[in-house]
Write a protein that holds these residues in place. Sequence first.
Motif, short mmCIF file in Angstrom:
data_model
loop_
_atom_site.label_atom_id
_atom_site.label_comp_id
_atom_site.label_asym_id
_atom_site.label_seq_id
_atom_site.Cartn_x
_atom_site.Cartn_y
_atom_site.Cartn_z
N PRO A 95 0.84 -1.20 0.00
CA PRO A 95 0.00 0.00 0.00
C PRO A 95 0.88 1.25 0.00
O PRO A 95 1.98 1.24 0.57
CB PRO A 95 -0.79 -0.12 1.31
CG PRO A 95 -0.73 -1.56 1.67
CD PRO A 95 0.59 -2.06 1.17
N LEU A 96 0.41 2.31 -0.61
CA LEU A 96 1.19 3.55 -0.67
C LEU A 96 1.61 4.01 0.72
O LEU A 96 2.75 4.45 0.92
CB LEU A 96 0.36 4.64 -1.36
CG LEU A 96 0.99 6.03 -1.42
CD1 LEU A 96 2.33 6.01 -2.15
CD2 LEU A 96 0.03 7.02 -2.08
N ARG A 97 0.71 3.91 1.69
CA ARG A 97 1.03 4.34 3.05
C ARG A 97 2.25 3.58 3.59
O ARG A 97 3.10 4.14 4.27
CB ARG A 97 -0.18 4.12 3.96
CG ARG A 97 0.06 4.56 5.41
CD ARG A 97 -1.18 4.41 6.27
NE ARG A 97 -2.13 5.50 6.00
CZ ARG A 97 -3.24 5.35 5.28
NH1 ARG A 97 -3.53 4.17 4.74
NH2 ARG A 97 -4.05 6.38 5.08
N GLU A 98 2.34 2.28 3.28
CA GLU A 98 3.47 1.48 3.76
C GLU A 98 4.76 1.83 3.03
O GLU A 98 5.84 1.84 3.62
CB GLU A 98 3.15 -0.01 3.60
CG GLU A 98 4.13 -0.94 4.31
CD GLU A 98 4.10 -0.81 5.83
OE1 GLU A 98 5.03 -1.35 6.47
OE2 GLU A 98 3.18 -0.17 6.37
N TRP A 99 4.66 2.13 1.75
CA TRP A 99 5.83 2.61 1.01
C TRP A 99 6.40 3.87 1.68
O TRP A 99 7.61 3.99 1.89
CB TRP A 99 5.47 2.93 -0.44
CG TRP A 99 5.50 1.76 -1.37
CD1 TRP A 99 4.43 1.12 -1.92
CD2 TRP A 99 6.66 1.09 -1.87
NE1 TRP A 99 4.84 0.10 -2.73
CE2 TRP A 99 6.21 0.04 -2.72
CE3 TRP A 99 8.03 1.26 -1.69
CZ2 TRP A 99 7.09 -0.82 -3.38
CZ3 TRP A 99 8.92 0.41 -2.35
CH2 TRP A 99 8.43 -0.61 -3.17
N LEU A 100 5.52 4.80 2.00
CA LEU A 100 5.95 6.07 2.59
C LEU A 100 6.48 5.87 4.01
O LEU A 100 7.38 6.59 4.46
CB LEU A 100 4.81 7.07 2.59
CG LEU A 100 4.28 7.48 1.20
CD1 LEU A 100 3.14 8.49 1.36
CD2 LEU A 100 5.40 8.07 0.34
N GLU B 256 12.23 8.22 1.78
CA GLU B 256 12.63 9.39 2.57
C GLU B 256 11.55 10.47 2.51
O GLU B 256 11.13 10.85 1.41
CB GLU B 256 13.94 9.98 2.04
CG GLU B 256 15.18 9.20 2.40
CD GLU B 256 15.58 9.35 3.85
OE1 GLU B 256 14.97 10.19 4.56
OE2 GLU B 256 16.50 8.65 4.27
N LEU B 257 11.15 10.96 3.69
CA LEU B 257 10.14 12.01 3.74
C LEU B 257 10.67 13.31 4.36
O LEU B 257 9.98 14.32 4.34
CB LEU B 257 8.92 11.53 4.53
CG LEU B 257 8.22 10.26 4.01
CD1 LEU B 257 6.96 9.99 4.82
CD2 LEU B 257 7.89 10.37 2.53
N THR B 258 11.86 13.29 4.93
CA THR B 258 12.40 14.50 5.56
C THR B 258 13.60 15.05 4.81
O THR B 258 13.89 16.24 4.91
CB THR B 258 12.82 14.22 7.02
OG1 THR B 258 13.79 13.17 7.05
CG2 THR B 258 11.61 13.85 7.86
N LEU C 49 10.79 9.25 -5.27
CA LEU C 49 11.37 9.50 -3.94
C LEU C 49 12.57 8.60 -3.69
O LEU C 49 12.66 7.49 -4.18
CB LEU C 49 10.31 9.26 -2.86
CG LEU C 49 9.15 10.26 -2.81
CD1 LEU C 49 8.10 9.81 -1.80
CD2 LEU C 49 9.66 11.66 -2.47
N ARG C 50 13.49 9.10 -2.87
CA ARG C 50 14.68 8.32 -2.53
C ARG C 50 14.34 7.22 -1.54
O ARG C 50 13.41 7.34 -0.73
CB ARG C 50 15.73 9.24 -1.90
CG ARG C 50 16.26 10.27 -2.85
CD ARG C 50 17.53 10.89 -2.33
NE ARG C 50 17.36 11.46 -1.00
CZ ARG C 50 18.36 11.94 -0.27
NH1 ARG C 50 19.58 11.88 -0.73
NH2 ARG C 50 18.15 12.47 0.91
N PRO C 51 15.11 6.12 -1.56
CA PRO C 51 14.88 5.06 -0.57
C PRO C 51 15.20 5.56 0.84
O PRO C 51 16.04 6.43 1.02
CB PRO C 51 15.84 3.95 -1.00
CG PRO C 51 16.89 4.65 -1.79
CD PRO C 51 16.19 5.79 -2.49
N LEU C 52 14.51 4.99 1.81
CA LEU C 52 14.71 5.38 3.20
C LEU C 52 16.05 4.84 3.69
O LEU C 52 16.29 3.63 3.65
CB LEU C 52 13.57 4.82 4.06
CG LEU C 52 13.56 5.21 5.54
CD1 LEU C 52 13.43 6.72 5.71
CD2 LEU C 52 12.43 4.48 6.26
N ALA C 53 16.92 5.71 4.14
CA ALA C 53 18.25 5.31 4.61
C ALA C 53 18.24 5.18 6.12
O ALA C 53 17.59 5.96 6.83
CB ALA C 53 19.28 6.35 4.19
N PRO C 54 18.96 4.20 6.66
CA PRO C 54 19.07 4.10 8.12
C PRO C 54 19.81 5.30 8.68
O PRO C 54 20.55 5.98 7.97
CB PRO C 54 19.86 2.80 8.32
CG PRO C 54 20.60 2.60 7.05
CD PRO C 54 19.74 3.17 5.97
#
Length: 613
Positions: A324-329, A334-336, A396-401
């Motif tokens: 689901p889009l919500r889970e992707w985000l 990356e959102l910040t 969007l960029r992948p979420l980085a640790p």
Amino acid sequence: MTAAPPALAPSPLPEERKALLARVVEGLDGPSLWWLSGYAAGLAHASPAPQPGLAVLPGGAAQASQRLTVVYGSQTGNARREAEKIAAEAEAAGLNVRLLRADAYPQRELAGERLLYLVISTQGEGDPPDDAIGLVEFIAGKRAPKLPELKYAVLGLGDSSYADFCGIGRRLDARLAELGASRLFAAGEADLDIDTVALPWREQALVQARTLLKASATPSATVTALRPHAVSLYSHDKPFAAELLLNQRISGREFKGVGFLKYGGIGKDVRHLELSLQGSGLHYEPGDALGVRHRNPGLLVEGVLQALELDGDASVQEKNEALPLREWLATRRELTRLSRPFLASHAAQSRSEQLNDLLGPARNADFTELLGSHQLVDVLRRWPAQWEPQALVAALRPLAPRLYSIASSRKRVGEEVHLTVDVLDYQAFGHAHVGAASGFLSSLAEGDHAPVYIEANDRFRVPADGSRDMIMVGPGTGVAPFRAFVQERAETGASGRNWLLFGARHFNTDFLYQSEWQDALRTGELHRLDLAFSRDQAQKVYVQQRLRERGREVFDWLQGGAHFYVCGAIGMGKDVHATLLQIVAEQSGVDAEGAAEYLGRLQAEGRYSRDVY
């Protein structure tokens, strides 16, 4: 019962020495072997002998024309991992290869290299990682040799949320060509989605290496002996679910000073977190970092969905994964942190001339300010556009640790790891904002779990010689590793003195670990504490001012063999470095060049270490 010792790898040791070593380690258990390896590493670190990356290859000393050299400069471990991959692939292909960290590379050998791969990250706004400062300066300087016989390739790693993306990689690539070396193929410039660029770069690199070098029947990889890392089932790619034992606020509740508006009127919120590593097999040393694979807080996710009027339950498939889009985000994007590629795509989507203009080369300062002040949702609100779920996820960029300096010594806390986390929570552009990883961690309750791994930092260690003094500069949450350092030195009975310089905004609200430092002074675990609270008086006072005021003593400690450490923001690190240069020049009577050479020697000796971000 202990396992039989492994057969010794090819080494410069004579046979009688190898036999003696085998007798020494015979029957030792795991903890004893780890202690012995650390003792040997300490002796090597203090020795002026050649770097361990120069071990003899099979069949005698390998000629440069028959060898691939892979050199890496890494701040957070990503460049090291990529360098290790290409070295392992070359070894598996039957090639002679050596892998060296940049500060272990013998600069005198550059003139004789024939095949060189450089893997290097860019830190902040175009700075080299700390372990590569010396090599970058050497290649850029007047002493760099002409390199007409060298063939090379560069893989740069960076973060496009900074204006000078992969700047160090680009400059090294251009400088090597200027020195007469032959570029094998275009430099790679990898963003946070590293594999997108690094994987094809490694494939090209391996093809070129196999073409240029004769495969050996007995392949060998020679690596720098930095620190043997404990084996665990858990790693960067497979994190451990660590249980939260404690989530405690250690900063004051409220203030109305200069930072009142910036922090939404609630003051800074700094947490002390304790997590269990029981059963993980993960081990760390003071100076290492804990990697956290966080989940974006709901406030960030819902803000993006509302700004774009998208359905969070809409299914999106990307790279053979449907969510689901919500889970992707929440878990994959990356959102910040903004990036130039996404902003360029959004400028096209929004048809905004203003945003497009900000991306131009003449607006670098404004672009940098935008990256530093806006989260994704702010851009979406300021320049509205229509995005389809699939296109948004792809852009969007992948979420980085996120990496956090470890604030504990295992010798004192056992199978735990402690963190000091500054929780980002503020008002901007009329809306509430939170940090991604800090918001995730601060929301955890006792018994909850966080996916974590250990990121080793061999450049940032307590002195191997416990009689050496330490000067530690750690304002704000930069004090975290020094809590670990002081604990470690106390538990090992180190006789050297420990001097901490700590800074923050306010004494009453921001003196992190105040009672612990006071106890450490009473017990003798800490020998000196200097403080700088910038907003408690009309004139701002920072840690670098305290250093200047104590210049004579700082220099005397350094002359006596002390190690100097800095941890915290990049800007602070630069200010402290400038202050150190001034102190050395004033106290020793040398000019600016002489002071720089003095600090360069300290860095080369491992006595001046920085962990800045």
